[in-house]
Design an enzyme around this catalytic site. Structure first.
Site, short mmCIF file in Angstrom:
data_model
loop_
_atom_site.label_atom_id
_atom_site.label_comp_id
_atom_site.label_asym_id
_atom_site.label_seq_id
_atom_site.Cartn_x
_atom_site.Cartn_y
_atom_site.Cartn_z
N CYS A 33 1.93 0.32 6.67
CA CYS A 33 3.26 0.21 7.27
C CYS A 33 3.65 1.50 7.99
O CYS A 33 4.66 1.54 8.68
CB CYS A 33 4.31 -0.13 6.21
SG CYS A 33 4.43 1.08 4.90
N CYS A 103 6.58 -0.57 -1.71
CA CYS A 103 7.36 0.61 -1.30
C CYS A 103 7.66 1.50 -2.51
O CYS A 103 7.71 2.72 -2.39
CB CYS A 103 8.67 0.18 -0.65
SG CYS A 103 8.48 -1.17 0.53
#
Ligand code: FES
Length: 145
Positions: A33, A103
């Site tokens: 990402c 995350c």
């Protein structure tokens, strides 16, 4: 889709910034990402984390998890900080949507990387601490959520 706590830590992140001459600093990214997180630790002679700051170039969940992770390790010993896993951070935030679980791994790994740096600088071994990876994208495939 996000809990109130996630929104709170995203809108008002705690402990943003950097520490001059930190005891340990760790940077971890996720090539998938493109997000990057850096954690600075100030650790005293007793091995207690006196201060912690972070910088995150990443998504909202990365900001919220870094913020919560810094709150959870502040005032803890180095050994206690190791127990602050991404699951602990997610629980403290009342959960994350499944696609955002990775995350929170960034926060856990950045803390480990900063602890690793501290251990290296001081020539000590922290029981249970593994050499951190620089890109957590590599480890995700092995993780089961
Ligand atoms: Fe990369 Fe959240 S999407 S850390």
């Amino acid at each position: 889709m996000y809990s109130e706590k996630v929104m709170d830590h995203f809108n008002n992140p705690r402990n943003v910034g950097e520490i001059e001459n930190p005891s340990g600093v760790g940077t971890v990214g996720n090539a998938k990402c493109g997000d990057i997180m850096r954690i600075y630790l100030d650790i005293d002679g007793q091995g207690i984390i006196r201060d912690v700051k972070f910088k995150t170039f990443g998504c909202g969940a990365a900001v919220a998890t870094s913020s919560m992770a810094t709150e959870l390790v502040k005032g803890k010993t180095v050994e206690e900080a190791l127990l602050v896993t991404n699951k602990a951070v997610m629980e403290a935030l009342d959960g994350l949507p499944p696609v955002k679980v990775h995350c929170s791994l960034l926060a856990e790994e950045a803390i480990h990387a900063a602890l690793w740096d501290y251990a290296q600088k001081n020539g000590i071994v922290i029981e249970g601490l593994k050499k951190p990876v620089e890109d957590i994208g590599e480890m995700e495939e092995e993780e089961e959520y």
